[in-house]
Design an enzyme around this catalytic site. Sequence first.
Site, short mmCIF file in Angstrom:
data_model
loop_
_atom_site.label_atom_id
_atom_site.label_comp_id
_atom_site.label_asym_id
_atom_site.label_seq_id
_atom_site.Cartn_x
_atom_site.Cartn_y
_atom_site.Cartn_z
CD GLU A 102 -3.12 0.85 0.39
OE1 GLU A 102 -2.59 1.56 -0.49
OE2 GLU A 102 -4.29 1.03 0.77
CG ASP A 103 -1.10 4.73 -1.40
OD1 ASP A 103 -1.74 3.99 -0.63
OD2 ASP A 103 -1.64 5.59 -2.11
CG ASP A 106 -5.68 8.61 6.61
OD1 ASP A 106 -5.20 9.09 7.64
OD2 ASP A 106 -6.55 9.20 5.95
CG PHE A 155 -4.16 15.33 1.55
CD1 PHE A 155 -5.07 14.33 1.85
CD2 PHE A 155 -3.77 15.49 0.22
CE1 PHE A 155 -5.59 13.51 0.87
CE2 PHE A 155 -4.28 14.67 -0.77
CZ PHE A 155 -5.19 13.68 -0.45
NE ARG A 168 -3.05 8.51 -9.33
CZ ARG A 168 -3.77 8.14 -8.26
NH1 ARG A 168 -3.15 7.69 -7.19
NH2 ARG A 168 -5.08 8.21 -8.27
P1 IMP Z 1 -7.63 4.67 5.00
O1 IMP Z 1 -8.72 3.70 4.61
O2 IMP Z 1 -8.14 5.83 5.78
O3 IMP Z 1 -6.46 4.00 5.67
O4 IMP Z 1 -7.17 5.35 3.66
C1 IMP Z 1 -6.26 4.82 2.81
C2 IMP Z 1 -6.36 5.49 1.46
O5 IMP Z 1 -6.71 6.90 1.59
C3 IMP Z 1 -5.02 5.47 0.79
O6 IMP Z 1 -4.83 4.30 0.03
C4 IMP Z 1 -5.06 6.72 -0.06
O7 IMP Z 1 -5.67 6.42 -1.31
C5 IMP Z 1 -5.95 7.68 0.69
N1 IMP Z 1 -5.17 8.67 1.46
C6 IMP Z 1 -5.09 8.78 2.80
N2 IMP Z 1 -4.30 9.79 3.17
C7 IMP Z 1 -3.84 10.34 2.02
C8 IMP Z 1 -2.95 11.44 1.72
O8 IMP Z 1 -2.40 12.14 2.60
N3 IMP Z 1 -2.72 11.69 0.40
C9 IMP Z 1 -3.30 10.95 -0.60
N4 IMP Z 1 -4.12 9.93 -0.37
C10 IMP Z 1 -4.40 9.61 0.92
#
Ligand code: IMP
Length: 179
Positions: A102-103, A106, A155, A168
């Site tokens: 994963e990137d 969050d 962010f 990206r």
């Molecule tokens: P989670 O389900 O809240 O853990 O969100 C994960 C997804 O939210 C990641 O795979 C990203 O696509 C997006 N995301 C969360 N924070 C960021 C950020 O700071 N920049 C860009 N995308 C984010």
Amino acid sequence: MQDYKGLLAEVLIPEDALQRRIAELGAEISADYAGEELLLICILKGGVMFLTDLVRHITVPVEFDFMAVSSYGAGARQSSGQVRIEMDLRVSLTDKHVILVEDIVDTGHTIAAVLELLETRRPKSLKVCSLLDKSERREVVVPLHYRGFDIPNKFVFGYGLDLDEYWRNLPFIGVAKTD
Ligand code: IMP
């Protein structure tokens, strides 16, 4: 369209630091899976830059595949906890050692939902590797076996992460201006 420089508050992780850490993660994974074969699953689109650099540092036999998921019922910058599979894997996970790449983690809802789904496909093992971890934002516990960087609650974009689908391709991680 304006240049990314107008959207950038600061460079959080420069390219050389990213690449050094990714090489370390690749070496760690290679050591942990010595003598085994490995399947890496990349979640599109954000994880794609990380995956392609990471696999260059993995020395065990490795295959990779892609899946796309989306959160719904929330704004673009907030995860809702509900995940829809937009594009599924082509390979079977049965009896394979699998790492989900994963990137960013969050709130953790995306990874938690994907892990739950993948567990039903009976992999031999299933771990998570995320380049970035916004740990202070976590709402659900997720096992994060390999982590590149813990980052503050800001962010970010670049190196796979988008700002409204653009940027990206930047080779570093930047913090977006809030204005
Ligand atoms: P989670 O389900 O809240 O853990 O969100 C994960 C997804 O939210 C990641 O795979 C990203 O696509 C997006 N995301 C969360 N924070 C960021 C950020 O700071 N920049 C860009 N995308 C984010």
